[in-house]
Design an enzyme around this catalytic site. Structure first.
Site, PDB file in Angstrom:
ATOM      1  N   LYS A 146     -22.723 -33.362 -49.370  1.00 10.44           N
ATOM      2  CA  LYS A 146     -24.128 -33.111 -49.655  1.00 10.44           C
ATOM      3  C   LYS A 146     -25.027 -32.425 -48.943  1.00 10.44           C
ATOM      4  CE  LYS A 146     -25.565 -37.444 -47.596  1.00 10.44           C
ATOM      5  NZ  LYS A 146     -26.415 -38.731 -47.713  1.00 10.44           N
TER       6      LYS A 146
ATOM      7  N   SER B 277     -29.016 -34.065 -59.026  1.00  9.83           N
ATOM      8  CA  SER B 277     -30.062 -34.026 -58.013  1.00  9.83           C
ATOM      9  C   SER B 277     -31.252 -33.162 -58.452  1.00  9.83           C
ATOM     10  CB  SER B 277     -29.553 -33.263 -56.650  1.00  9.83           C
ATOM     11  OG  SER B 277     -30.478 -32.999 -55.672  1.00  9.83           O
TER      12      SER B 277
ATOM     13  N   TYR C  26     -24.531 -25.964 -52.476  1.00  9.53           N
ATOM     14  CA  TYR C  26     -24.591 -27.358 -52.875  1.00  9.53           C
ATOM     15  C   TYR C  26     -25.136 -27.738 -54.244  1.00  9.53           C
ATOM     16  CZ  TYR C  26     -26.057 -31.977 -53.272  1.00  9.53           C
ATOM     17  OH  TYR C  26     -26.649 -33.438 -53.637  1.00  9.53           O
TER      18      TYR C  26
ATOM     19  N   LYS D 223     -23.637 -28.942 -58.032  1.00  6.59           N
ATOM     20  CA  LYS D 223     -24.245 -29.779 -58.837  1.00  6.59           C
ATOM     21  C   LYS D 223     -24.752 -29.196 -60.344  1.00  6.59           C
ATOM     22  CE  LYS D 223     -24.519 -33.591 -56.318  1.00  6.59           C
ATOM     23  NZ  LYS D 223     -23.428 -34.605 -56.581  1.00  6.59           N
TER      24      LYS D 223
ATOM     25  N   ASN E   8     -30.187 -34.471 -41.309  1.00  2.20           N
ATOM     26  CA  ASN E   8     -30.919 -33.263 -41.865  1.00  2.20           C
ATOM     27  C   ASN E   8     -32.213 -33.654 -42.723  1.00  2.20           C
ATOM     28  OD1 ASN E   8     -28.733 -31.394 -41.599  1.00  2.20           O
ATOM     29  ND2 ASN E   8     -27.641 -32.693 -42.731  1.00  2.20           N
ATOM     30  N   ASN E   9     -32.206 -34.948 -43.269  1.00  2.00           N
ATOM     31  CA  ASN E   9     -33.253 -35.341 -44.010  1.00  2.00           C
ATOM     32  C   ASN E   9     -34.249 -36.246 -43.208  1.00  2.00           C
ATOM     33  OD1 ASN E   9     -30.488 -35.813 -46.130  1.00  2.00           O
ATOM     34  ND2 ASN E   9     -32.160 -34.729 -47.023  1.00  2.00           N
TER      35      ASN E   9
END
Ligand code: NAD
Ligand code: WQD
Length: 343
Positions: free
Chosen positions: A84, A124, A148, A152, A197-198
């Site tokens: 992800k 997502s 990514y 999805k 990363n988030n």
């Protein structure tokens, strides 16, 4: 129902395991542990008070998926397993297409071979690409801006074709906005390896002193305070959305449905910092940094379809998201300290 959770040892999967168990379902986790640890299962058993079998295996291994479904008599699959990280997907696209797209195809084949056709898929909000209007409803055009996101989108399209060819399928595609927070016990949560990363895990680590400061990626966006606006949704709410979706598809007669899981509220990076500081009584040092490539100014959901069709609405606000993230970070620090002392 007996439900197999691929990626069930991961961040979102573990919270969904708790919610499904609380709703009376029997859970089996299937995970290759590439981004999680087997001891999550012990903590899940502590929270739920139920035994939760873990099958260590890869979704690309058809026989292993078939074996897990057969051994445990699974009647439905909730499919979280996947890679992800957006940046990593740009650097290693083949790994992402192999793991996410080929993995899902192989897993679906194993489901067909096992006679199981009830599936909930983790998609997502990234499939909306650059928003053309806000809030984003499910009819918004889809596109992808990185490998990514393309995995999805490809999986969504593949599932639509599969459901189109065989009306016996019951598939829920759930488009998550920005999942944050943790179970109130502090026993499960998001613990990315390396530098997060988030935003929320980064803030938690700055609060814990594990990272010196937060870089705020841009303050010149067309938003109220100039920083990026997102729809943060508490992972426990998100988990309850899966329970609702599984119930709805199992009782309904549509081969496939798509639902946003978000709150409908947008908050900026500075809102998140201020809430985290106020709720937890900590300081988050930050500096304004350049924009991050690929970021959009604002992204938030229309959650109306999930409300109308699943009877699901997010219940928990920003305070609960920030409070539970910090509880998890501190519990983790205590566990790690105990682990070190015991070495
Ligand atoms: P996570 O990395 O914590 O969990 C994914 C789990 O899948 C991990 O336990 C990993 O070990 C396992 N896994 C990966 N590849 C596998 C394979 N080939 N076979 C078996 N197991 C495998 O991630 P998460 O945040 O819990 O995300 C779960 C799902 O939700 C993913 O599909 C992700 O793309 C999607 N999603 C996540 C977010 C988010 O912000 N966290 C947002 C939207 C969608
Ligand atoms: C949120 C806001 C950043 C980190 C990503 C994926 C998306 C989905 C969810 C899986 C933005 C800002 C962040 C930092 C910052 N994942 N920020 N400093 O980008 O909305 O979505 O996770 O499907 O596909 O792209 O989430 O948490 O990375 O960023 O200022 O160190 O925080 O610019 O405005 P994002 P995020």
């Amino acid at each position: 129902m007996k439900v197999l959770l691929t990626g069930g040892a991961g961040y979102i999967g573990s919270h969904v395991a708790v919610a499904l168990a609380a709703a009376g379902h029997d859970i089996i986790c299937f995970d290759n542990l590439s981004n999680s640890r087997a001891d999550v299962i012990d903590r899940l058993e502590t929270i739920t008070g139920k035994p939760i079998p873990l099958v260590v295996g890869d979704i690309r291994d058809r026989a292993a998926v078939r074996g897990a479904i057969g051994k445990h008599g699974a009647e439905a699959v909730v499919h979280f397993a996947g890679l992800k990280a957006v940046g990593e997907s740009v650097a290693e696209p083949i790994r992402y297409y192999d793991n996410n797209v080929r993995g899902t195809l192989s897993m679906v084949e194993a489901m067909i071979e096992s006679g199981v056709k009830t599936l909930v898929f983790s998609s997502s909000a990234t499939v909306y690409g650059q928003p053309k209007y806000l809030p984003l409803d499910e009819a918004h055009p889809t596109s992808a801006t990185n490998p990514y996101g393309r995995t999805k989108l490809m999986i969504e399209e593949m599932l639509a074709d599969i459901a189109g060819a065989d009306p016996g399928w019951r598939i829920a595609v759930l488009r998550y906005f920005n999942p944050v927070g943790a179970h109130d016990s502090g026993l499960i949560g998001e613990d990315p390896s390396g530098i997060p990363n988030n935003l929320m895990p980064f803030i938690s680590r700055v609060a814990a002193g594990r990272l010196p400061e937060l870089s705020v990626f841009g303050n010149d966006y067309d938003t109220p305070d100039g920083t990026g606006v997102r729809d943060y949704v508490h992972v426990v709410d998100l988990a309850e959305g899966h329970v609702a979706a599984l119930g709805a598809i199992a009782a309904g007669d549509a081969p496939l449905g798509i639902w946003n899981l978000g709150t409908g509220e947008g908050y900026s990076v500075l809102d998140m910092i201020a809430s985290f500081e106020r709720v937890n009584g900590v300081k988050i040092p930050y500096r304004i940094a350049p924009r991050r490539a690929g970021d959009v100014a604002s992204c938030y959901a229309s959650p109306d379809r999930a409300r109308d069709e699943l009877g699901w609405t997010a219940q928990r606000g920003l305070d609960a998201m920030c409070g539970s993230s910090w509880t998890f970070e501190r519990t983790l620090a205590m566990r790690n300290a105990k682990g070190k002392a015991g070495e």
